[in-house]
Design an enzyme around this catalytic site. Structure first.
Site: not given
Ligand code: NAP
Length: 540
Positions: A465-467
């Site tokens: 998600n964040d990456v």
């Protein structure tokens, strides 16, 4: 140098070589297992030589410690899932730092009691104080890091009013107490005018002095030796292993004991400092903090080596310290954050509100079924898989390997996009994929894979998600991942995101990728969905 000592030093040197080559091996997945083994052999060698070389008081205690510690360590290693590895590392660091603090404390007490009286040099006490300060900080800091990651303590940053001032005051107090110990803290026991210094001058213990001691409640043994210092004498009770300092002041003799009180007060203060330093840091930054605490525990061990004059401890501690600092720097760089920002900015206090996420996703998120995605994969020439934390939680790596094998058997080119901070620890994805025997050559880092997304037909984002969050591209945005380099998966023709819901990742922010025109959500558990994809592909 006696022959045994020279031999021990030679073996220590050999152990150090094993550590260095072990570390070198750890730098590449293919040689990592061998590296680990080499380092373990080095450690075994160092332990055996230490046990054979030093005067061991009681082997029973060592064996008991070995059995209890070994048992706890083995159970912990077997019971901890891969995703809890940062917590395990935190516990190991903390215990390492705590052990150094206690061991140098014991060495200091021993020295003050007279057993090693000649070893009380400024180098000895200052190394002991330094090692214990850092060790105590890493013990309590790691305990807080463990608690945050394990969900025992609130994961979000906790801000105490005036925390920077309190921290500076605590550090100054630690340094002050250490300095007090280094210059020699000798509390006054009693004074007497009934003894002359004549015999002391000749390094003889005056017998009437014994009565003066007795009158003040101290029973000395028969074996008391006298040493002349600068303007003072030290009297060592050889049997009780107790040393007293005698000073002559205006016809009176003052008798002082030697005490490690400032040292232990400093250890207590440093323990509070460790809590204060880590509690304002958010859970998302905890792996970096753990890496830093790992470096601290290495420095504490090196300081411990200086105290004991043990070369292998100095070398091993320095290696751990240096490796920890390098890893901390690499992780900070990968997140595009400075270390002071991670340590003091308290990032992670804000989590995306439902309203914010709603505005980003409203009516724009499209989802697909495994059968639809299988059709897309069947027509693709090049597929890139971008794994993240969710792949680890779901243990999806084996199913992913089967998917890769199937796609490759149909002539599809498949590569993996590995973000340096994907997952919850450095190298998390590499370890999991290596476990599933996915060839290392297929794993491409950020710089290698990013230019290839435009020529990629389908990107499968699996539990990440964040990456892959495009919001990170705005370096000035007030979000935890602002400026973090990301995998540019949105540049591919199609992006399929496999996760269970639209929930945010570790940084707690919404992800506009899910609402992008070329993106499709494939909801479900990473392992189960990948298995369904393989079944659907086989049915085409
Ligand atoms: P992430 O942003 O935390 O997202 C992981 C996603 O996995 C979640 O959104 C979750 O969504 C999904 N997930 C969880 N269980 C799943 C399951 N069983 N099946 C499928 N999906 C599942 O992870 P990431 O993209 O790997 O990024 C790592 C984060 O950790 C970054 O913020 C990074 O800065 C931080 N961090 C990492 C390190 C490190 O050393 N690796 C160090 C410091 C910080 P659902 O709940 O909707 O399924």
């Amino acid at each position: 140098m006696p022959k045994e000592e020279a031999l021990a030093k030679l073996f220590y040197l050999a152990a150090a070589f094993f550590f260095i080559f072990g570390l070198k091996g750890l730098s590449h997945p293919r040689t990592a297992v061998r590296g680990n083994l080499l380092a373990a052999i080095g450690m075994l060698l160092a332990i055996v030589v230490t046990l054979a070389d030093k005067r061991i008081v009681d082997f029973r205690i060592i064996i008991a410690g070995f059995v209890v510690g070994g048992l706890i360590g083995t159970i912990m290693a077997y019971r901890s899932p891969m995703t809890a590895m940062p917590q395990v590392v935190a516990v190991f660091n903390g215990f390492g730092g705590g052990a150094s603090a206690l061991a140098v404390g014991a060495a200091l007490e021993e020295a003050l009691k007279g057993a090693w009286i000649e070893e009380i040099t400024i180098q000895f006490t200052s190394s002991a104080a330094g090692a214990a300060l850092i060790g105590a900080v890493s013990l309590t800091g790691s305990a807080i890091a463990f608690g945050k990651l394990q969900g025992i303590i609130k994961e979000k940053p906790v801000f105490l009013p005036g925390r920077h001032v309190i921290n500076i005051a605590l550090l100054l107090l630690c340094l002050g107490l250490s300095a007090w110990q280094v210059v020699g803290y000798n509390p006054l026991l009693f004074s007497t005018s009934s003894v002359s210094t004549r015999e002391l001058e000749q390094s003889v213990f005056p017998e009437p002095f014994r009565q003066a001691f007795e009158k003040n409640g101290i029973l000395l043994s028969r074996h008391v030796s006298v040493e002349h210092g600068e303007g003072e004498w030290s009297i060592t009770d050889e049997e009780h292993r107790e040393t007293y300092i005698i000073r002559s002041q205006g016809g009176e003799l003052t008798v002082h004991s030697k005490s490690a009180l400032p040292f232990w007060l400093m250890v207590g203060t440093a323990a509070i400092l460790g809590i204060m330093l880590v509690i304002p840091i958010g859970g998302a930054d905890m792996p970096v903090v753990i890496s830093l605490l790992n470096a601290y525990s290495g420095i504490a061990a090196a300081g411990h080596g200086l105290v004991l004059n043990n070369s292998v401890l100095i070398i091993a501690g320095s290696l751990v310290g240096a490796a920890g600092f390098i890893l901390t720097a690499l992780m900070s760089k990968a997140m595009n954050r400075s270390l002071p920002n991670i340590m003091f900015a308290g990032v992670g206090a804000e989590v995306a509100s439902e309203e914010e996420s709603g505005n980003i996703y409203a009516g724009r998120v499209k989802s697909a079924s495994p059968e639809e995605v299988a059709m897309m994969l069947d027509g693709a020439r090049r597929v890139v898989i971008a794994p993240g934390y969710g792949m680890g939680v779901a243990h999806a790596q084996y199913a992913i390997r089967d998917l890769v094998n199937h796609l490759e058997s149909k002539g599809v080119e498949v590569e993996f996009a590995i973000h340096p901070v994907a997952g919850r620890m450095p190298g998390h994805m590499n370890v999991l994929l290596a476990e599933a025997h996915i060839p290392y050559e297929k794993l491409k880092d950020l710089n290698q894979i990013n230019p290839t997304f435009e020529q990629t037909d389908v990107v499968l984002v699996i539990g990440a998600n964040d990456v892959v969050n495009p919001l990170a591209r705005d370096a000035d945005a007030s979000i935890p991942i602002a400026g973090m380099p990301i995998l540019n998966v949105d540049a591919a023709r199609s992006v399929v995101i496999i996760k269970r819901s639209l929930s945010p990742g570790f940084s707690g922010i919404a992800n506009p990728l899910f609402a992008a025109d070329n993106a499709l959500m494939l909801y479900g558990d990473a392992k189960q969905i990948t298995t369904e994809l393989i079944t659907a592909l086989k049915e085409i």
